[in-house]
Design a protein around this motif. Sequence first.
Motif, PDB file in Angstrom:
ATOM      1  N   LEU A 148       0.833  -1.204   0.000  1.00 17.98           N
ATOM      2  CA  LEU A 148       0.000   0.000   0.000  1.00 17.98           C
ATOM      3  C   LEU A 148       0.871   1.258   0.000  1.00 17.98           C
ATOM      4  O   LEU A 148       1.977   1.251   0.534  1.00 17.98           O
ATOM      5  CB  LEU A 148      -0.883   0.000   1.256  1.00 17.98           C
ATOM      6  N   ASN A 149       0.366   2.318  -0.565  1.00 18.25           N
ATOM      7  CA  ASN A 149       1.056   3.607  -0.456  1.00 18.25           C
ATOM      8  C   ASN A 149       0.044   4.654   0.007  1.00 18.25           C
ATOM      9  O   ASN A 149      -1.118   4.332   0.255  1.00 18.25           O
ATOM     10  CB  ASN A 149       1.698   3.992  -1.788  1.00 18.25           C
ATOM     11  N   THR A 150       0.471   5.890   0.106  1.00 13.31           N
ATOM     12  CA  THR A 150      -0.410   6.919   0.674  1.00 13.31           C
ATOM     13  C   THR A 150      -1.688   7.082  -0.146  1.00 13.31           C
ATOM     14  O   THR A 150      -2.732   7.442   0.387  1.00 13.31           O
ATOM     15  CB  THR A 150       0.314   8.274   0.766  1.00 13.31           C
ATOM     16  N   ALA A 151      -1.600   6.797  -1.432  1.00  9.35           N
ATOM     17  CA  ALA A 151      -2.804   6.906  -2.260  1.00  9.35           C
ATOM     18  C   ALA A 151      -3.706   5.692  -2.062  1.00  9.35           C
ATOM     19  O   ALA A 151      -4.892   5.826  -1.768  1.00  9.35           O
ATOM     20  CB  ALA A 151      -2.409   7.033  -3.732  1.00  9.35           C
ATOM     21  N   THR A 152      -3.133   4.510  -2.190  1.00 10.66           N
ATOM     22  CA  THR A 152      -3.984   3.310  -2.099  1.00 10.66           C
ATOM     23  C   THR A 152      -4.485   3.087  -0.682  1.00 10.66           C
ATOM     24  O   THR A 152      -5.433   2.352  -0.459  1.00 10.66           O
ATOM     25  CB  THR A 152      -3.227   2.059  -2.589  1.00 10.66           C
ATOM     26  N   ALA A 153      -3.861   3.757   0.302  1.00  9.10           N
ATOM     27  CA  ALA A 153      -4.321   3.591   1.680  1.00  9.10           C
ATOM     28  C   ALA A 153      -5.656   4.280   1.913  1.00  9.10           C
ATOM     29  O   ALA A 153      -6.301   4.052   2.929  1.00  9.10           O
ATOM     30  CB  ALA A 153      -3.274   4.144   2.655  1.00  9.10           C
ATOM     31  N   THR A 154      -6.061   5.096   0.965  1.00  5.02           N
ATOM     32  CA  THR A 154      -7.307   5.837   1.162  1.00  5.02           C
ATOM     33  C   THR A 154      -8.467   5.244   0.364  1.00  5.02           C
ATOM     34  O   THR A 154      -9.596   5.706   0.461  1.00  5.02           O
ATOM     35  CB  THR A 154      -7.133   7.298   0.727  1.00  5.02           C
ATOM     36  N   VAL A 155      -8.190   4.251  -0.473  1.00  2.00           N
ATOM     37  CA  VAL A 155      -9.237   3.690  -1.340  1.00  2.00           C
ATOM     38  C   VAL A 155      -9.489   2.242  -0.963  1.00  2.00           C
ATOM     39  O   VAL A 155      -8.683   1.636  -0.248  1.00  2.00           O
ATOM     40  CB  VAL A 155      -8.840   3.820  -2.836  1.00  2.00           C
ATOM     41  N   PRO A 156     -10.606   1.676  -1.427  1.00  2.00           N
ATOM     42  CA  PRO A 156     -10.922   0.294  -1.020  1.00  2.00           C
ATOM     43  C   PRO A 156     -10.022  -0.737  -1.697  1.00  2.00           C
ATOM     44  O   PRO A 156     -10.437  -1.437  -2.619  1.00  2.00           O
ATOM     45  CB  PRO A 156     -12.385   0.127  -1.402  1.00  2.00           C
ATOM     46  N   VAL A 157      -8.780  -0.831  -1.260  1.00  2.15           N
ATOM     47  CA  VAL A 157      -7.885  -1.893  -1.723  1.00  2.15           C
ATOM     48  C   VAL A 157      -7.299  -2.573  -0.499  1.00  2.15           C
ATOM     49  O   VAL A 157      -7.262  -1.993   0.589  1.00  2.15           O
ATOM     50  CB  VAL A 157      -6.740  -1.373  -2.620  1.00  2.15           C
TER      51      VAL A 157
END
Lengths: 407, 241
Positions: A148-157
């Motif tokens: 995960l990165n700062t972007a994907t940490a905010t989306v449903p992944v």
Amino acid sequence: MSGRSHRLGFEDGLRVASVGLRARPLRAGLSALGIAIGTAAIVAVLGLSSSSQAGLLAEIDRLGTNLLTVEAGKSLTGEDANLPVDAPARISHISQVEQLAYTGQVKDEDVYRSPLIPVENTGGLQVRATSLNLPAVLNTGIARGTWLNTATATVPVTMLGSTAARQLGIDRVFPHERVWLGNQWFNVVGVLDSSPLAPDVDNSALVGFPAARRYLGYTSVVGSRVEMGPPNSIYARAAQGHEAEVQAVLAKTANPESPSQVNVSQPSDVLTARAAAAGAFDSLFLGLGVVALIVGAVGVANIMIISVLERRSEIGLRRALGATETQIRSQFLAESVLLALIGGAVGVFSGVMATAVYASAKGWMVVIPAEAWTGGIASALLIGALAGLLPAMKASRMPPTAALRTA
Amino acid sequence: MSAESVLSLEGVTKVYGEEPPVPALRGVSFSVEAGELVGIVGPSGSGKTTLLHIMGTLERPSEGVVLINGTDAALLDDRKLSYLRAREIGFVFQQFFLAEHATVRENVADGLLYAGVDAELRYQRADEALARVGLEDRSDFKPTKISGGQRQRVAIARALVGRPAIVLADEPTGNLDSATGASIMGLLKELNADGATIIMITHDSELAGQLPRQIRMLDGRVTSDTGAKPATGSMAGGRDQ
């Protein structure tokens, strides 16, 4: 002329001692086989237990022993306690803490392969919110995909722990791979390697804290503000050599109000204990090896007695050629020792090969303790000497004339 | 009994068992000079094999004295007696007793195995001895690949390889057909002519008749001894060094 008998040189002695073996190689081979099996069993048992221990110790070494785990315990009334939301920030102020990561279990949510799976079939898997540096702190590799990165940490992944991925039947990551998590689809971005220091991570579907807050309602209330959910496992890397100091203050730092609701542990301790257990050899197999050795010794003694009876004329001839009683005794004793040593050497070799094959299949370092092979050779030597003693005495006491009359 | 005798027996008696005692030899006395070729003849049971074992120091007499090259065998312990056998006595047996897994050359060289001789010298002597018995071209054969007569020649070469003071031959032609036996007899005579002292045991009077000296035995006693004669073409003290 010195008037007394000469000792045979090493080469002549070896040649004379191997007469019986060269004349009847099959018989010699079969009687050495018993010794070989016993020695191989003993060497392999000792080698495998040492190698598996070495494998675990190497793993612990790789993971590092300076990881400390802080977990939420129970409250006085026996309910599950939470760690304060600001616990990670406070712990990071301890000067000897070098790195820190944390996860928070989203207790009301489960993860499924699809919405068609009955809700009670959770497979024992957990959903955890995670800080982004978790793999680095745990020394856990990424098996598939990307972390995960700062972007994907905010989306449903989600990132799956190794056990979770296996349970969900996901062994590789396709672009639109997804799992049913908290009544919606979460895309799978990757799979972690197993993480022996934090077994909970293996069982979890990991999501970023912001995503957990937005999609799974994982929040906590501090004063009047609604914030991200609380951590309940904090992983702290202490500076090497300062683990004890850090461990002593962790509980108070994590939860100054009620330090008794915090559990602090050093997970490498558990692994070290497991390694010690792996190093304790299997006494059943060791016992079987010893029994095989004893049976082998009886076989060698038996063959040597038969050999002495069969070779009466050879004994008589050697006496006529000037061999002393001592030389005849040495010849048969040496033959027995040689037979057992060949068995022992073959056994040590097979034991080492078995260990090497098994250990490399398991990815362990191949460790053969010195006691295993020296003990194997030494016990073969001893067995050969003991088994050959009686036949050698019989051979040397045989009157040369009796030995020559037969045949 | 002269001091130069390579072998001398005096009043040698051998009794086997105790209840009842079975006498195999009853007071045998004779001596053999260097370079002699002696046949000891007698029917089976006359005690000749026991006599051979006593002459070869494989067995000790119940009574009497055995002198080998002037040394009293009774005074030697097992080690010294074994060394005496290794250096001074060569044996030839009816059954050859060759090691089947070893080559002809190794069999012959083993005649010196217990005499404290270096391997190199042993093999050199073995080659010489094989040449002497006419088998230099068979040295790398196994004994199973050569004829009976050749095997006995190998055994004779093994007995000679250490250049012993005495060669004791026990029915050396007993396992051979008459033509091969005759050639072995010829070989023994040749070796004797070259200086070897040979004492041969046989039950065959005709064979013994070819020998310069015959000692006849019956029931453990010497019944006749044709006496020492100078062997044909022999030099005194025929042992070559």
